[in-house]
Design a protein around this motif. Structure first.
Motif, PDB file in Angstrom:
ATOM      1  N   ARG A 175       0.864  -1.179   0.000  1.00  0.00           N
ATOM      2  CA  ARG A 175       0.000   0.000   0.000  1.00  0.00           C
ATOM      3  C   ARG A 175       0.899   1.228   0.000  1.00  0.00           C
ATOM      4  N   LEU A 176       0.453   2.253  -0.698  1.00  0.00           N
ATOM      5  CA  LEU A 176       1.190   3.508  -0.799  1.00  0.00           C
ATOM      6  C   LEU A 176       0.290   4.612  -0.269  1.00  0.00           C
ATOM      7  N   GLY A 177       0.834   5.513   0.550  1.00  0.00           N
ATOM      8  CA  GLY A 177       0.031   6.598   1.101  1.00  0.00           C
ATOM      9  C   GLY A 177       0.864   7.838   1.363  1.00  0.00           C
ATOM     10  N   LEU A 185     -11.103   8.342  -1.075  1.00  0.00           N
ATOM     11  CA  LEU A 185     -10.384   9.612  -0.979  1.00  0.00           C
ATOM     12  C   LEU A 185     -10.921  10.655  -1.952  1.00  0.00           C
ATOM     13  N   THR A 186     -11.440  10.213  -3.103  1.00  0.00           N
ATOM     14  CA  THR A 186     -12.006  11.170  -4.056  1.00  0.00           C
ATOM     15  C   THR A 186     -13.332  11.722  -3.532  1.00  0.00           C
ATOM     16  N   GLU A 187     -14.049  10.906  -2.792  1.00  0.00           N
ATOM     17  CA  GLU A 187     -15.327  11.332  -2.224  1.00  0.00           C
ATOM     18  C   GLU A 187     -15.139  12.137  -0.942  1.00  0.00           C
ATOM     19  N   SER A 188     -14.105  11.804  -0.193  1.00  0.00           N
ATOM     20  CA  SER A 188     -13.862  12.455   1.097  1.00  0.00           C
ATOM     21  C   SER A 188     -12.359  12.624   1.345  1.00  0.00           C
ATOM     22  N   PRO A 189     -11.755  13.640   0.729  1.00  0.00           N
ATOM     23  CA  PRO A 189     -10.318  13.852   0.939  1.00  0.00           C
ATOM     24  C   PRO A 189      -9.968  14.185   2.385  1.00  0.00           C
ATOM     25  N   ASP A 190     -10.972  14.507   3.177  1.00  0.00           N
ATOM     26  CA  ASP A 190     -10.748  14.815   4.588  1.00  0.00           C
ATOM     27  C   ASP A 190     -10.180  13.614   5.355  1.00  0.00           C
ATOM     28  N   ILE A 191     -10.348  12.416   4.817  1.00  0.00           N
ATOM     29  CA  ILE A 191      -9.741  11.215   5.430  1.00  0.00           C
ATOM     30  C   ILE A 191      -8.235  11.428   5.566  1.00  0.00           C
ATOM     31  N   LEU A 192      -7.634  12.039   4.548  1.00  0.00           N
ATOM     32  CA  LEU A 192      -6.189  12.296   4.576  1.00  0.00           C
ATOM     33  C   LEU A 192      -5.834  13.356   5.613  1.00  0.00           C
ATOM     34  N   ASN A 193      -6.693  14.343   5.792  1.00  0.00           N
ATOM     35  CA  ASN A 193      -6.416  15.409   6.745  1.00  0.00           C
ATOM     36  C   ASN A 193      -6.441  14.907   8.191  1.00  0.00           C
ATOM     37  N   PRO A 233      -3.439  10.625   7.900  1.00  0.00           N
ATOM     38  CA  PRO A 233      -2.979  10.096   6.614  1.00  0.00           C
ATOM     39  C   PRO A 233      -2.265   8.747   6.684  1.00  0.00           C
ATOM     40  N   GLU A 234      -1.864   8.331   7.874  1.00  0.00           N
ATOM     41  CA  GLU A 234      -1.161   7.054   7.982  1.00  0.00           C
ATOM     42  C   GLU A 234      -2.029   5.974   8.624  1.00  0.00           C
TER      43      GLU A 234
END
Length: 122
Positions: free
Chosen positions: A19-21, A79-87, A90-91
């Motif tokens: 997996r890449l993140g 992530l395209t639907e909810s980029p806030d997951i990354l905010n 992110p790990e």
């Protein structure tokens, strides 16, 4: 084991796939991610430096590129639907970008300790 690239991505190997993140460091520098979209799909082959995703933050637009050659197995459409997951984290297990096939971890990656030293010099 999670390892890191020089372009602030993490890589984690499990069951012949990786997996890449985005690293926490990258997200902190971006401030807040507002938009995220993939430039690849499952079964795509990516050469090193090929654009795999595009994100927009409060500060910049970033073209995320493949740190090494890989074949995409899956993309995290959440992530395209909810980029806030990354905010938020992110790990975490939900914030991976892509899954790619690899019999072992790619070479040239940094351990957490090495990555901490690397970003300290940025």
């Amino acid at each position: 084991m999670r390892l890191y690239t020089e372009n602030y991505l993490w890589v984690e190997h499990a069951d012949s796939c990786c997996r890449l993140g985005l690293s926490r460091y990258a997200v902190k520098k971006l401030n807040k991610i507002l938009f995220f979209d993939f430039m690849v799909s499952p079964d795509d082959f990516c050469d090193s430096k090929k654009q795999i995703a595009l994100l927009e933050s409060i500060k910049i637009v970033w073209e995320i590129t493949s740190p090494f050659p890989l074949k995409v197995k899956a993309v995290n459409q959440k992530l395209t639907e909810s980029p806030d997951i990354l905010n938020s984290d992110p790990e975490s297990g939900n914030a991976w970008l892509i899954v790619f096939c690899a019999p072992s971890m790619p070479e040239g990656l940094m351990t957490n300790e090495q990555f901490e030293k690397y970003i300290a010099n940025q």
